[in-house]
Design a protein around this motif. Structure first.
Motif, short mmCIF file in Angstrom:
data_model
loop_
_atom_site.label_atom_id
_atom_site.label_comp_id
_atom_site.label_asym_id
_atom_site.label_seq_id
_atom_site.Cartn_x
_atom_site.Cartn_y
_atom_site.Cartn_z
N GLU A 1 0.82 -1.22 0.00
CA GLU A 1 0.00 0.00 0.00
C GLU A 1 0.85 1.27 0.00
OE1 GLU A 1 -3.75 -2.04 2.42
OE2 GLU A 1 -2.23 -0.89 3.52
N ARG A 2 2.07 1.19 0.52
CA ARG A 2 2.90 2.39 0.68
C ARG A 2 4.02 2.54 -0.35
NH1 ARG A 2 4.59 2.60 6.89
NH2 ARG A 2 5.59 4.50 6.12
N ILE A 3 4.40 1.49 -1.06
CA ILE A 3 5.60 1.57 -1.89
C ILE A 3 5.46 2.56 -3.05
CG2 ILE A 3 5.03 -0.48 -3.27
CD1 ILE A 3 8.13 -0.94 -3.41
N GLN A 4 4.30 2.65 -3.68
CA GLN A 4 4.19 3.54 -4.83
C GLN A 4 4.52 4.99 -4.47
OE1 GLN A 4 3.71 2.42 -8.08
NE2 GLN A 4 4.43 4.49 -8.51
N ALA A 5 4.12 5.41 -3.29
CA ALA A 5 4.42 6.78 -2.86
C ALA A 5 5.92 7.01 -2.72
CB ALA A 5 3.70 7.09 -1.54
N THR A 6 6.70 5.95 -2.48
CA THR A 6 8.16 6.10 -2.39
C THR A 6 8.79 6.14 -3.78
OG1 THR A 6 8.79 3.74 -2.28
CG2 THR A 6 8.15 4.82 -0.20
N LEU A 7 8.15 5.52 -4.75
CA LEU A 7 8.65 5.49 -6.13
C LEU A 7 8.37 6.79 -6.88
CD1 LEU A 7 7.47 1.90 -7.05
CD2 LEU A 7 9.84 2.62 -6.84
N ASP A 8 7.21 7.38 -6.64
CA ASP A 8 6.76 8.53 -7.42
C ASP A 8 7.77 9.68 -7.49
OD1 ASP A 8 4.43 7.23 -8.15
OD2 ASP A 8 3.20 8.21 -6.61
N PRO A 9 8.39 10.09 -6.39
CA PRO A 9 9.33 11.22 -6.48
C PRO A 9 10.56 10.92 -7.34
CG PRO A 9 8.70 10.84 -4.20
CD PRO A 9 8.17 9.70 -5.00
N HIS B 1 17.70 4.57 -1.30
CA HIS B 1 18.28 5.16 -0.10
C HIS B 1 17.42 6.26 0.52
CE1 HIS B 1 21.90 2.83 -0.52
NE2 HIS B 1 21.98 3.19 -1.79
N SER B 2 16.28 6.54 -0.07
CA SER B 2 15.43 7.61 0.45
C SER B 2 14.89 7.25 1.83
CB SER B 2 14.26 7.89 -0.50
OG SER B 2 13.33 6.82 -0.49
N PRO B 3 14.71 8.23 2.69
CA PRO B 3 14.10 7.97 3.99
C PRO B 3 12.72 7.31 3.87
CG PRO B 3 15.09 10.15 3.98
CD PRO B 3 15.15 9.63 2.56
N ALA B 4 11.95 7.72 2.86
CA ALA B 4 10.60 7.15 2.70
C ALA B 4 10.67 5.65 2.43
CB ALA B 4 9.86 7.87 1.58
N TYR B 5 11.57 5.22 1.54
CA TYR B 5 11.65 3.79 1.26
C TYR B 5 12.28 3.03 2.43
CZ TYR B 5 12.24 -0.78 -0.54
OH TYR B 5 12.16 -2.15 -0.66
N GLN B 6 13.33 3.58 3.00
CA GLN B 6 13.98 2.90 4.11
C GLN B 6 13.03 2.71 5.30
OE1 GLN B 6 17.02 1.31 4.18
NE2 GLN B 6 16.73 1.66 1.99
N GLU B 7 12.08 3.62 5.44
CA GLU B 7 11.09 3.50 6.51
C GLU B 7 10.20 2.27 6.34
OE1 GLU B 7 7.11 5.94 7.59
OE2 GLU B 7 8.96 7.14 7.56
N ILE B 8 9.95 1.86 5.10
CA ILE B 8 9.05 0.72 4.88
C ILE B 8 9.77 -0.57 4.47
CG2 ILE B 8 7.13 2.24 4.29
CD1 ILE B 8 7.48 1.21 1.35
N ALA B 9 11.03 -0.51 4.12
CA ALA B 9 11.74 -1.68 3.60
C ALA B 9 11.62 -2.88 4.53
CB ALA B 9 13.20 -1.35 3.33
N HIS B 10 11.70 -2.66 5.82
CA HIS B 10 11.64 -3.78 6.77
C HIS B 10 10.31 -4.52 6.72
CE1 HIS B 10 8.90 -2.36 9.97
NE2 HIS B 10 9.22 -1.17 9.47
#
Length: 112
Positions: free
Chosen positions: A23-31, A70-79
């Protein structure tokens, strides 16, 4: 030159956090202009074996791919993914227009 994020996912363990990740990954890809090219359907294996599934993300270039990972947004959800799915993730440059594998063969032949 386009760059790709390629994931080989194995040993999935169902968990609600996987759904949150999806649900959250697309928002990390968009930027970073990232988009899904392949997202996990079973592959038709025509040679060898392929345990698991695959994901292929496309980016404008390697800087965008690295920036996303390496973005904070992706690193926040990677786990949310790595805690429940064993796999490998690679960032790799694509080949440009006009790529000719014969040129690669010639370089390899010259190096041997």
């Amino acid at each position: 030159m386009s760059a790709y994020g390629f994931a080989h996912l194995r040993a999935r363990r169902p968990h609600p956090e996987i759904l949150e990740y999806l649900e959250r990954i697309q928002a990390t890809l968009d930027p970073f202009g990232g988009r899904f090219v392949i997202h996990g359907p079973p592959a038709e294996v025509v040679e060898g074996e392929w345990p698991g599934s695959m994901v292929l993300l496309e980016f404008r270039d390697m800087d965008q791919a690295r920036g996303w990972y390496h973005s904070p947004a992706y690193q926040e959800i990677a786990h949310l993914r790595t805690d429940h799915i064993d796999g490998d993730l690679l960032l790799i440059e694509g080949v440009g227009p006009g790529y000719d594998p014969r040129e690669r063969a010639a370089k390899l032949r010259a190096a041997t």
